[in-house]
Write a protein that holds these residues in place. Sequence first.
Motif, short mmCIF file in Angstrom:
data_model
loop_
_atom_site.label_atom_id
_atom_site.label_comp_id
_atom_site.label_asym_id
_atom_site.label_seq_id
_atom_site.Cartn_x
_atom_site.Cartn_y
_atom_site.Cartn_z
N LEU A 75 -18.73 -71.98 -46.19
CA LEU A 75 -17.55 -72.26 -47.01
C LEU A 75 -16.59 -73.19 -46.28
O LEU A 75 -16.03 -74.12 -46.88
CB LEU A 75 -16.85 -70.95 -47.40
CG LEU A 75 -15.59 -71.09 -48.24
CD1 LEU A 75 -15.88 -71.78 -49.57
CD2 LEU A 75 -14.97 -69.72 -48.47
N GLY A 76 -16.41 -72.97 -44.98
CA GLY A 76 -15.53 -73.83 -44.20
C GLY A 76 -16.01 -75.28 -44.18
O GLY A 76 -15.22 -76.21 -44.37
N LYS A 77 -17.30 -75.48 -43.97
CA LYS A 77 -17.86 -76.84 -43.98
C LYS A 77 -17.71 -77.48 -45.35
O LYS A 77 -17.41 -78.67 -45.47
CB LYS A 77 -19.33 -76.80 -43.56
CG LYS A 77 -19.51 -76.50 -42.08
CD LYS A 77 -20.98 -76.35 -41.71
CE LYS A 77 -21.11 -75.94 -40.26
NZ LYS A 77 -22.50 -75.65 -39.88
N TRP A 78 -17.92 -76.71 -46.40
CA TRP A 78 -17.75 -77.21 -47.77
C TRP A 78 -16.30 -77.67 -47.97
O TRP A 78 -16.05 -78.75 -48.50
CB TRP A 78 -18.12 -76.13 -48.78
CG TRP A 78 -17.86 -76.54 -50.20
CD1 TRP A 78 -16.75 -76.26 -50.94
CD2 TRP A 78 -18.72 -77.31 -51.03
NE1 TRP A 78 -16.86 -76.81 -52.18
CE2 TRP A 78 -18.06 -77.47 -52.27
CE3 TRP A 78 -19.96 -77.90 -50.84
CZ2 TRP A 78 -18.62 -78.18 -53.33
CZ3 TRP A 78 -20.53 -78.60 -51.90
CH2 TRP A 78 -19.86 -78.75 -53.11
N SER A 79 -15.36 -76.83 -47.54
CA SER A 79 -13.94 -77.14 -47.72
C SER A 79 -13.55 -78.40 -46.97
O SER A 79 -12.74 -79.21 -47.47
CB SER A 79 -13.08 -75.95 -47.28
OG SER A 79 -13.35 -74.83 -48.10
N ARG B 224 -15.56 -80.98 -46.25
CA ARG B 224 -16.14 -82.10 -47.01
C ARG B 224 -15.28 -82.39 -48.24
O ARG B 224 -15.02 -83.55 -48.56
CB ARG B 224 -17.56 -81.78 -47.46
CG ARG B 224 -18.58 -81.80 -46.33
CD ARG B 224 -19.97 -81.48 -46.83
NE ARG B 224 -20.45 -82.55 -47.71
CZ ARG B 224 -21.42 -82.38 -48.61
NH1 ARG B 224 -22.02 -81.20 -48.74
NH2 ARG B 224 -21.82 -83.38 -49.36
N LYS B 225 -14.88 -81.35 -48.93
CA LYS B 225 -14.08 -81.50 -50.15
C LYS B 225 -12.74 -82.16 -49.82
O LYS B 225 -12.30 -83.09 -50.50
CB LYS B 225 -13.87 -80.13 -50.78
CG LYS B 225 -13.13 -80.14 -52.08
CD LYS B 225 -13.08 -78.72 -52.64
CE LYS B 225 -12.17 -78.62 -53.83
NZ LYS B 225 -12.10 -77.24 -54.33
N ALA B 226 -12.07 -81.68 -48.76
CA ALA B 226 -10.76 -82.23 -48.37
C ALA B 226 -10.87 -83.68 -47.92
O ALA B 226 -9.93 -84.46 -48.09
CB ALA B 226 -10.15 -81.37 -47.26
N ALA B 227 -12.02 -84.06 -47.37
CA ALA B 227 -12.22 -85.42 -46.90
C ALA B 227 -12.56 -86.38 -48.04
O ALA B 227 -12.78 -87.57 -47.81
CB ALA B 227 -13.33 -85.44 -45.84
N GLY B 228 -12.62 -85.86 -49.25
CA GLY B 228 -12.94 -86.72 -50.40
C GLY B 228 -14.41 -87.08 -50.48
O GLY B 228 -14.75 -88.22 -50.80
#
Length: 171
Positions: A152-156, A158-162
């Motif tokens: 979940l942390g890695k997903w978040s 990636r998501k925050a980095a656009g």
Amino acid sequence: MLKGFHHVAFRCTDAAETVRFYTDVLGLKYSHAVSNDIVGSTKEYSPHIHIFLQLEDGSSIAFFEVPLSEPAQKDPNTPEWVQHVAFEVRSVSDFEDGIRRLEAHGIPYLGPTAHEDPTERSVYFFDPNGIRLEFHLPGSLHTDAKAAMDILGKWSVRKAAGAWTGNRIHR
């Protein structure tokens, strides 16, 4: 506080057809039904039947037939594979028996598909209401809570980095 699911409810187009599918094809127990013209929780007029099909653990998948409501519509923005109900099977022989039951009733299916764990398998198919179902044979590997939090942390991040713009994925 929460012990498990009592039931998960969906809409059906024909209660009798739904009962036949879940009892004849999947082998669930038709355990309970309620029919009223007034909705207990909202007090609105909406004739309905609420049917329950019980699994081995006592939980149920339930359905409402609501004939005065507009026809159900799928969400055009959600891929068909996202929303589904996965039924766990105990063993390889139960998994294979499930596939045989689908074939005996002429129900098309996708799979078996393998997961990251080569002992974990799934078969996907649809009920008469268009609900995607899955027979899931758990594997021998289990993701623990720490590993799940890492994912979940890695997903978040990636998501925050656009990582996604429009329909394109940037890796």
